[in-house]
Design an enzyme around this catalytic site. Sequence first.
Site, PDB file in Angstrom:
ATOM      1  N   SER A 264      38.200  35.416 -47.269  1.00 24.33           N
ATOM      2  CA  SER A 264      38.869  36.157 -46.206  1.00 24.33           C
ATOM      3  C   SER A 264      38.030  36.115 -44.948  1.00 24.33           C
ATOM      4  O   SER A 264      36.808  36.003 -45.004  1.00 24.33           O
ATOM      5  CB  SER A 264      39.061  37.608 -46.621  1.00 24.33           C
ATOM      6  OG  SER A 264      37.794  38.224 -46.677  1.00 24.33           O
ATOM      7  N   LYS A 265      38.728  36.241 -43.832  1.00 24.56           N
ATOM      8  CA  LYS A 265      38.026  36.129 -42.552  1.00 24.56           C
ATOM      9  C   LYS A 265      37.067  37.290 -42.324  1.00 24.56           C
ATOM     10  O   LYS A 265      36.188  37.206 -41.479  1.00 24.56           O
ATOM     11  CB  LYS A 265      39.032  36.024 -41.413  1.00 24.56           C
ATOM     12  CG  LYS A 265      39.950  37.205 -41.292  1.00 24.56           C
ATOM     13  CD  LYS A 265      40.996  36.947 -40.242  1.00 24.56           C
ATOM     14  CE  LYS A 265      41.997  38.089 -40.239  1.00 24.56           C
ATOM     15  NZ  LYS A 265      43.244  37.761 -39.618  1.00 24.56           N
ATOM     16  N   ARG A 266      37.226  38.364 -43.089  1.00 23.77           N
ATOM     17  CA  ARG A 266      36.281  39.479 -42.953  1.00 23.77           C
ATOM     18  C   ARG A 266      34.882  39.060 -43.397  1.00 23.77           C
ATOM     19  O   ARG A 266      33.888  39.591 -42.962  1.00 23.77           O
ATOM     20  CB  ARG A 266      36.726  40.673 -43.805  1.00 23.77           C
ATOM     21  CG  ARG A 266      38.010  41.284 -43.388  1.00 23.77           C
ATOM     22  CD  ARG A 266      37.846  42.323 -42.279  1.00 23.77           C
ATOM     23  NE  ARG A 266      39.098  42.537 -41.610  1.00 23.77           N
ATOM     24  CZ  ARG A 266      39.487  41.914 -40.489  1.00 23.77           C
ATOM     25  NH1 ARG A 266      38.684  41.068 -39.885  1.00 23.77           N
ATOM     26  NH2 ARG A 266      40.667  42.142 -39.964  1.00 23.77           N
TER      27      ARG A 266
END
Length: 503
Positions: A264-266
């Site tokens: 995930s981009k997090r």
Amino acid sequence: MNSSTTPAPVSSAPIRVRIAPSPTGDPHVGTAYIGLINFIYARQRGGQFVLRIEDTDRARFVATSEQMIFDALRWLGLSWDEGPDVGGPYGPYRQSERTEIYREHAEILLANGTAYRCFCTAEDLEAARKHQMAAKLPPRYPGTCRNLTPDQIAENLAAEKPFVIRMAVPTEGETTFRDELRGEITFSHNNVDDQVLMKSDGFPTYHLANVVDDYLMRITDVIRAEEWISSTPKHVLLYQAFGWPQPRFWHMPLLRNIDKSKISKRKNPVSLVYYRQAGFLPQAIINFLGLMGGGMPSPTPVEIVNGAKETEVFSLEEMVQRFEVPNIRLGGPVFDLTKLKWLNSEYLRALPPDTFFAALRETVLSDQYLRDVATLVQSRIETLGEFGNLTAFFFQDNVLPPPEVWVPKKRTPEETLLFAAEQLALLETTDWTTEAIEPALKQLGETHSWSVKENFMLLRAILTGSTMSPPLLESMVVFGKARTLDRLRRFLDTQKKLAANKK
Ligand code: GLU
């Protein structure tokens, strides 16, 4: 539609595979990973590799995304044989240009009784959902319109009631299909909802369009990410409803963050645009993705005797020669940025000096980029020698502003970080032009009672590391969306870690 436990025979036709990305934003590393596996599989078997654009979800459609997907895949060297831009015998390859085909196919299912029109309103569905929740039942379509009489249907149509077309999933039994990496997988029909196939706007859902296209485009092997396994029983039922042979299914293990959660981009940059702009080499990314899942065999004893070494460094050509898709290991391959950076450094170090310099000039020191940056500082500069001081943040991988720079005078660090997270969430969905960014940011500030000055200062601090900089919005545009968002995410992440360490 009857249930079946014996999968239909798989065709032995010439190999044809596809990737089918949806143009909903920046091209994703997951698309490159699945693209790589499909590419290798096709090249090894003299097959065709098709690129299809699945753009039927109009709510999530992003106009610039398709071209970014083309550019990113070409940059990585994953060229396709058929696709929207290169044509081919089974086009069009953009689903929004095939709506008539899906409509005709939905009619076939309506006529043979494997699908039905559903006239339920959003309120009807909401009421059913509430009822099921209260009764602790899994939410699913209650089947209200499954058995409407021809007269009732005619009446609804005459009254021009909007409708969707749903699949009539058998109420009993189960569907089994073979996954080439996992063996047989069985889903009870209790767990398969009456999937919407055509929406009321006349667009198909993913499921119908995907199956119709895979069949019409003669796809022999569907190689896609693991997250589609739960959709596959619906697809198998659709192949049966049409009376078509099924392709082989291969579900690749999902890429994971270091903590094993789904990538995930997090936790990791996921945009290929980011990797390109941040100066990763395409060979390094391809090599890195080829390490995921362990499809590259170790050298045999004979090869070792002949001098071959166990290596993690290999080219796309070597992968086409040796990678074995059937040997892919399940279990989550970890997308470890540290490892990718190490690989990238190996490739950079191996470049002849001129090629290394050329790589810099194509990316972080390209004419275009230097010209854009220069334009921003021309009116603020006293000597040319100050160029570096005024623009350093454009050329740094990251900046780490101290709290006195990023916390506005009358704010606490905590509320500032909360607002920065709001800025990030907003910017993720904002078009990357000053005309779009400015009013969006101002609106956000008004909503949260942050003055324009505080609002912009905070972003300036995070982006540039300083309270003084060339014009903020223009700088963000030149720096690029992918890298600006990365800087914001890394800032928030660093602050979170620092706060956790203090406790
Ligand atoms: N459009 C789907 C995606 O965005 C395609 C999934 C599939 O390959 O069937 O990944």
